[in-house]
Write an enzyme that holds these catalytic residues in place. Structure first.
Site, PDB file in Angstrom:
ATOM      1  N   GLU A 100      46.577  37.683  34.633  1.00  0.00           N
ATOM      2  CA  GLU A 100      46.069  39.037  34.754  1.00  0.00           C
ATOM      3  C   GLU A 100      47.372  40.008  34.882  1.00  0.00           C
ATOM      4  O   GLU A 100      47.317  41.188  34.566  1.00  0.00           O
ATOM      5  CB  GLU A 100      45.077  39.506  35.520  1.00  0.00           C
ATOM      6  CG  GLU A 100      43.688  38.870  35.389  1.00  0.00           C
ATOM      7  CD  GLU A 100      43.002  39.778  34.261  1.00  0.00           C
ATOM      8  OE1 GLU A 100      43.100  41.156  34.334  1.00  0.00           O
ATOM      9  OE2 GLU A 100      42.309  39.090  33.406  1.00  0.00           O
ATOM     10  N   TYR A 114      43.445  44.491  40.675  1.00  0.00           N
ATOM     11  CA  TYR A 114      43.548  43.029  41.116  1.00  0.00           C
ATOM     12  C   TYR A 114      45.131  42.471  40.458  1.00  0.00           C
ATOM     13  O   TYR A 114      45.635  41.700  41.169  1.00  0.00           O
ATOM     14  CB  TYR A 114      42.399  42.143  40.399  1.00  0.00           C
ATOM     15  CG  TYR A 114      42.479  40.681  40.398  1.00  0.00           C
ATOM     16  CD1 TYR A 114      42.350  39.691  41.352  1.00  0.00           C
ATOM     17  CD2 TYR A 114      43.341  39.879  39.198  1.00  0.00           C
ATOM     18  CE1 TYR A 114      42.588  38.313  41.385  1.00  0.00           C
ATOM     19  CE2 TYR A 114      43.727  38.789  39.265  1.00  0.00           C
ATOM     20  CZ  TYR A 114      43.336  37.950  40.273  1.00  0.00           C
ATOM     21  OH  TYR A 114      43.370  36.593  40.316  1.00  0.00           O
ATOM     22  N   SER A 162      48.583  35.253  38.772  1.00  0.00           N
ATOM     23  CA  SER A 162      47.610  35.251  37.595  1.00  0.00           C
ATOM     24  C   SER A 162      48.259  35.696  36.175  1.00  0.00           C
ATOM     25  O   SER A 162      49.028  36.689  36.212  1.00  0.00           O
ATOM     26  CB  SER A 162      46.497  36.143  38.035  1.00  0.00           C
ATOM     27  OG  SER A 162      45.732  36.530  36.989  1.00  0.00           O
TER      28      SER A 162
HETATM   29  O1  G4F Z   1      35.435  35.065  33.915  1.00  0.00           O
HETATM   30  P1  G4F Z   1      36.187  36.483  33.936  1.00  0.00           P
HETATM   31  O2  G4F Z   1      35.422  37.363  35.012  1.00  0.00           O
HETATM   32  O3  G4F Z   1      37.527  36.144  34.555  1.00  0.00           O
HETATM   33  P2  G4F Z   1      39.017  37.120  34.265  1.00  0.00           P
HETATM   34  O4  G4F Z   1      38.649  38.476  34.287  1.00  0.00           O
HETATM   35  O5  G4F Z   1      39.511  36.814  33.080  1.00  0.00           O
HETATM   36  O6  G4F Z   1      39.676  36.803  35.722  1.00  0.00           O
HETATM   37  C1  G4F Z   1      39.795  35.239  35.897  1.00  0.00           C
HETATM   38  O7  G4F Z   1      40.889  34.627  35.238  1.00  0.00           O
HETATM   39  C2  G4F Z   1      42.133  35.420  35.796  1.00  0.00           C
HETATM   40  C3  G4F Z   1      43.444  34.579  35.067  1.00  0.00           C
HETATM   41  O8  G4F Z   1      43.439  35.019  33.921  1.00  0.00           O
HETATM   42  C4  G4F Z   1      42.122  35.118  37.299  1.00  0.00           C
HETATM   43  F1  G4F Z   1      43.320  35.727  37.785  1.00  0.00           F
HETATM   44  C5  G4F Z   1      41.007  35.785  38.057  1.00  0.00           C
HETATM   45  O9  G4F Z   1      40.969  35.750  39.485  1.00  0.00           O
HETATM   46  C6  G4F Z   1      39.754  35.232  37.570  1.00  0.00           C
HETATM   47  O10 G4F Z   1      39.631  33.884  37.960  1.00  0.00           O
HETATM   48  O11 G4F Z   1      36.173  37.323  32.722  1.00  0.00           O
HETATM   49  C7  G4F Z   1      36.578  36.729  31.499  1.00  0.00           C
HETATM   50  C8  G4F Z   1      36.265  37.611  30.370  1.00  0.00           C
HETATM   51  C9  G4F Z   1      36.982  38.968  30.627  1.00  0.00           C
HETATM   52  O12 G4F Z   1      37.287  39.513  29.290  1.00  0.00           O
HETATM   53  C10 G4F Z   1      35.442  39.999  30.765  1.00  0.00           C
HETATM   54  O13 G4F Z   1      35.409  41.127  30.399  1.00  0.00           O
HETATM   55  O14 G4F Z   1      34.910  37.637  30.136  1.00  0.00           O
HETATM   56  C11 G4F Z   1      34.497  38.905  29.959  1.00  0.00           C
HETATM   57  N1  G4F Z   1      33.088  39.101  30.136  1.00  0.00           N
HETATM   58  C12 G4F Z   1      31.989  39.483  29.240  1.00  0.00           C
HETATM   59  N2  G4F Z   1      30.972  39.616  29.805  1.00  0.00           N
HETATM   60  C13 G4F Z   1      32.434  38.990  31.427  1.00  0.00           C
HETATM   61  C14 G4F Z   1      31.293  39.190  31.248  1.00  0.00           C
HETATM   62  N3  G4F Z   1      32.960  38.580  32.567  1.00  0.00           N
HETATM   63  C15 G4F Z   1      32.088  38.517  33.577  1.00  0.00           C
HETATM   64  N4  G4F Z   1      32.613  38.284  34.936  1.00  0.00           N
HETATM   65  N5  G4F Z   1      30.742  38.758  33.497  1.00  0.00           N
HETATM   66  C16 G4F Z   1      30.070  38.887  32.215  1.00  0.00           C
HETATM   67  O15 G4F Z   1      29.014  39.177  31.959  1.00  0.00           O
END
Ligand code: G4F
Length: 312
Positions: free
Chosen positions: A133, A157, A131
């Site tokens: 990440e 993670y 990832s």
């Molecule tokens: O969609 P996210 O939860 O994905 P995140 O954390 O980037 O992780 C995904 O991508 C990774 C690869 O880069 C994978 F390894 C991992 O398994 C997964 O698939 O969040 C994306 C961004 C973050 O910065 C988070 O803080 O969106 C921001 N965010 C803002 N509001 C939110 C929210 N994320 C989520 N899940 N929910 C919100 O309400």
């Protein structure tokens, strides 16, 4: 000609199910390994269940004996093994770090150990879903992350993914296991889980289309930037690395947008299509600290030039 054989761990997830679609379209016989759960979670692969080239097996990557049972059942000398199984939600990993490590790190170690023993009898190739990440907040001088960028993980993670990624490399170098990893940037599609931000936002705007009086959408850090790729493209890249000598690659689009930009795009997409005029975007969402993470990866931008150069 005989079918090529593949096993997908994590076949019920977004990436696993799209990989299944791809491999079946290429004529593979695919074994999908899924954990037994009391409420079946087969929505993403329902359309493939009747396919005679697909067999769903019950296995859990945290249970080595279940992996041995699968490998012992497969009557083929050449198998491609894709590990898409993980506890993949970064925010949840802060609440369930032990489970995250059991599935994501120890799970991959279990797989590598099983492959090491079966490699005496069969030719096995492995792909591990690493990832972006793992980079944490580190970027190179040109604001991109690539295979040579130092990993500075900042979530349970990311540490679990990095441990598994390092083990993957060690098993390749120490035991000659034919294993590679993708350093995969965010993968999205309509099959994305609804607690990931793109699907959460698209679902909200889809509902708003039918009901302009919905309560506000609650989000966390909307200034975060991500490098989003359609997951069908990402799984195609995984498959391509499997056809080449074992080597680790960044899988990314190289295009970066903020969460806010993504939401604005969705808003603009439906704005002119609804019958009742929508409120201004700023009145449709609110920031809820509940969705902030204890540590955030603020910016991810992948340089995929190595995979482009090597594999096209
Ligand atoms: O969609 P996210 O939860 O994905 P995140 O954390 O980037 O992780 C995904 O991508 C990774 C690869 O880069 C994978 F390894 C991992 O398994 C997964 O698939 O969040 C994306 C961004 C973050 O910065 C988070 O803080 O969106 C921001 N965010 C803002 N509001 C939110 C929210 N994320 C989520 N899940 N929910 C919100 O309400």
């Amino acid at each position: 000609m005989e079918n090529k054989i593949a096993i997908i761990f994590g076949v019920t997830g977004q990436a696993g199910s799209l990989l299944l679609d791809l491999l079946l379209s290429k004529g593979y016989f695919v074994y999908g390994a899924a954990r037994r759960v009391s409420n079946p979670n087969l929505q993403r692969l329902q359309h493939n269940l009747p396919n005679k080239n697909f067999k769903l097996l019950s296995a859990d990557i945290t249970d080595t004996s279940s992996l041995v049972n699968i490998f012992a059942k497969i009557d083929s000398d050449e198998v491609e093994i894709y590990n898409c199984a993980a506890m993949s939600h970064v925010a949840i990993s802060f609440e369930q770090p032990g489970l995250t490590w059991d599935v994501t790190a120890k799970g991959h170690l279990n797989l590598l150990e099983t492959v090491r023993h079966f490699a005496k009898y069969k030719s096995l190739k492995v792909f591990f879903c690493g990832s972006s990440e793992m980079f944490g907040s580190n970027v190179d001088g040109d604001d991109f992350q690539r295979e040579t960028t130092t990993f500075t993980p900042n979530s349970p993670y990311a540490t679990a993914k990095l441990a598994a990624f390092n083990l993957n490399k060690i098993y390749r170098e120490a035991y000659g296991i034919n294993t590679r990893a993708g350093i995969i940037f965010n993968m999205e599609s309509s099959r994305r889980g609804e607690n990931f931000v793109t699907r959460k936002i698209t679902k909200y705007f889809g509902q708003l289309y039918n009901n302009p009086f919905l309560p506000k959408l609650s989000l966390g850090n909307i200034t975060a930037s991500r490098d989003w790729t359609h997951c069908s493209d990402s799984v195609k890249a995984m498959w391509m690395t499997m056809q080449a000598p074992p080597k680790d690659y960044v899988i990314a689009s190289g295009e970066v947008h903020t969460v806010y930009d993504f939401m604005k795009k969705c808003y603009e997409f439906i704005k002119d299509k609804v019958e009742i005029p929508l409120k201004p975007l700023e009145e449709l969402y609110e920031i809820d600290p509940l969705f902030y993470r204890p540590l955030e990866v603020q910016y991810l931008a992948g340089d995929a030039s190595l995979i482009k150069k090597d594999l096209g």
